[in-house]
Design a protein around this motif. Structure first.
Motif, short mmCIF file in Angstrom:
data_model
loop_
_atom_site.label_atom_id
_atom_site.label_comp_id
_atom_site.label_asym_id
_atom_site.label_seq_id
_atom_site.Cartn_x
_atom_site.Cartn_y
_atom_site.Cartn_z
N LEU A 5 0.85 -1.20 0.05
CA LEU A 5 0.03 0.02 0.04
C LEU A 5 0.99 1.28 0.01
N ILE A 6 0.99 2.18 -1.13
CA ILE A 6 1.47 3.23 -1.06
C ILE A 6 0.76 4.52 -0.71
N ALA A 7 0.84 4.93 0.42
CA ALA A 7 0.04 5.78 1.17
C ALA A 7 0.71 7.31 0.41
N VAL A 8 -0.11 8.05 -0.39
CA VAL A 8 0.32 9.17 -0.91
C VAL A 8 0.02 10.55 0.23
N VAL A 9 0.91 11.18 0.69
CA VAL A 9 0.68 12.23 1.50
C VAL A 9 1.39 13.49 1.11
N GLY A 10 0.64 14.69 1.69
CA GLY A 10 1.43 16.02 1.61
C GLY A 10 0.21 16.96 1.82
N PRO A 11 0.81 18.01 1.71
CA PRO A 11 -0.17 19.32 1.95
C PRO A 11 -1.17 19.49 0.96
N PHE A 107 -1.15 -2.41 7.46
CA PHE A 107 -0.51 -2.94 6.21
C PHE A 107 1.18 -3.20 6.39
N PRO A 108 1.82 -4.16 6.47
CA PRO A 108 2.85 -4.28 6.79
C PRO A 108 3.99 -4.00 5.69
N ARG A 109 3.62 -4.02 4.50
CA ARG A 109 4.42 -3.34 3.45
C ARG A 109 4.21 -1.87 3.11
N LEU A 110 3.66 -1.23 3.98
CA LEU A 110 3.36 0.31 3.84
C LEU A 110 4.59 1.06 3.21
N VAL A 111 4.38 1.77 2.44
CA VAL A 111 5.36 2.85 1.84
C VAL A 111 4.65 4.21 1.98
N VAL A 112 5.32 5.27 2.22
CA VAL A 112 4.64 6.56 2.25
C VAL A 112 5.35 7.32 0.89
N LEU A 113 4.46 7.97 0.00
CA LEU A 113 5.28 8.84 -0.85
C LEU A 113 4.80 10.01 -0.49
N ALA A 114 5.58 10.77 0.01
CA ALA A 114 5.63 12.01 0.63
C ALA A 114 5.82 13.27 -0.39
N LEU A 115 4.57 13.80 -0.90
CA LEU A 115 5.02 14.82 -1.76
C LEU A 115 5.10 16.39 -1.38
N HIS A 116 5.97 17.12 -1.63
CA HIS A 116 6.15 18.35 -1.22
C HIS A 116 6.31 19.48 -2.42
N ARG A 155 10.56 10.56 -0.56
CA ARG A 155 9.94 12.28 -0.56
C ARG A 155 10.43 12.45 -2.24
N ILE A 156 9.30 13.33 -2.58
CA ILE A 156 9.44 13.82 -4.04
C ILE A 156 8.79 15.11 -4.05
N GLU A 157 9.65 16.09 -4.84
CA GLU A 157 8.98 17.44 -4.89
C GLU A 157 8.05 17.31 -6.21
N ASN A 158 6.99 18.02 -6.21
CA ASN A 158 6.01 18.20 -7.17
C ASN A 158 5.59 19.74 -7.26
N GLU A 167 7.51 10.54 -12.88
CA GLU A 167 8.67 9.81 -13.08
C GLU A 167 9.49 9.68 -11.89
N ALA A 168 9.89 10.61 -11.11
CA ALA A 168 10.71 10.51 -9.99
C ALA A 168 10.27 9.47 -8.94
N ALA A 169 8.74 9.64 -8.80
CA ALA A 169 8.06 8.76 -7.79
C ALA A 169 8.35 7.17 -8.15
N LEU A 170 7.95 6.99 -9.46
CA LEU A 170 7.99 5.69 -9.84
C LEU A 170 9.38 5.16 -10.02
N ALA A 171 10.62 5.83 -10.22
CA ALA A 171 11.83 5.61 -10.04
C ALA A 171 12.36 5.44 -8.73
N ALA A 172 11.82 6.07 -7.83
CA ALA A 172 12.24 5.70 -6.63
C ALA A 172 11.53 4.44 -5.74
N LEU A 173 10.05 4.29 -6.36
CA LEU A 173 9.49 3.07 -5.73
C LEU A 173 9.68 1.69 -6.26
#
Length: 180
Positions: A5-11, A107-116, A155-158, A167-173
């Protein structure tokens, strides 16, 4: 092996739903979880609008794998939307930073995609929505919601193009695919 589960978070205004859509367009096997939310349908956010009564009924019936309240609304991730995890497929879900601790336990395999993005970029995007006054935008930008410790965070800047952020998010994940 189960999917992540890739939790996408950010302001607010950082473009979570837009980046998620761009990621899924590049990876059709990447599922975007359609949340149930107690507000009327509007805008481009993919969610299932439900009434407070319907949400309460579904929550009591155990239909949500994760449920929380934020900004005066109720949000839920329907279990049916997460069925692909058991089949090894990853899923993207727009989550509140406040619910990440609970998500980690479920979700033991949780990954957080933190956008900023820089504050001026966020202010411009929020202003463009026309939903909040300048004062409300300033208050929103002043809020801090730190991530809980111990999470697997990307962490990815948008601040540029959506394509660049996706592309940056997919490359990191998926670094194995970026290397090939």
């Amino acid at each position: 092996m189960s999917g992540r589960l890739i939790a996408v978070v950010g302001p607010s205004g950082v473009g979570k739903d837009t980046v998620m859509a761009a990621m899924a367009a590049r990876r059709p096997d990447l599922h975007i979880v359609r949340r149930a939310v107690t507000r009327p349908a509007s805008g481009t956010e993919p969610f299932a609008p439900v009434t407070e009564a319907e949400f309460a009924r579904r929550d009591a019936a155990g239909e949500f794998a994760l449920a929380w309240r934020a900004h005066g609304l109720a949000y839920g991730l329907p279990r049916a939307e997460l069925a692909g995890l058991a089949e090894g497929r990853d899923a993207l879900a727009n989550l509140s930073r406040r619910v990440l601790g609970e998500a980690r336990t479920r979700f033991p395999r949780l990954v957080v995609l933190a956008l900023h993005a820089p504050a001026d970029v966020l202010a411009q995007r929020l202003s463009g929505r026309g939903r909040e006054t300048a004062e409300e935008i300033a208050e929103r930008l002043a809020r801090e919601a730190p991530l809980p410790a111990g999470l697997d965070v990307v962490r990815i800047e948008n601040a540029g193009t959506v394509d660049a952020a996706a592309e940056a998010a997919l490359a990191a994940l998926y670094p194995e695919r970026a290397a090939s």
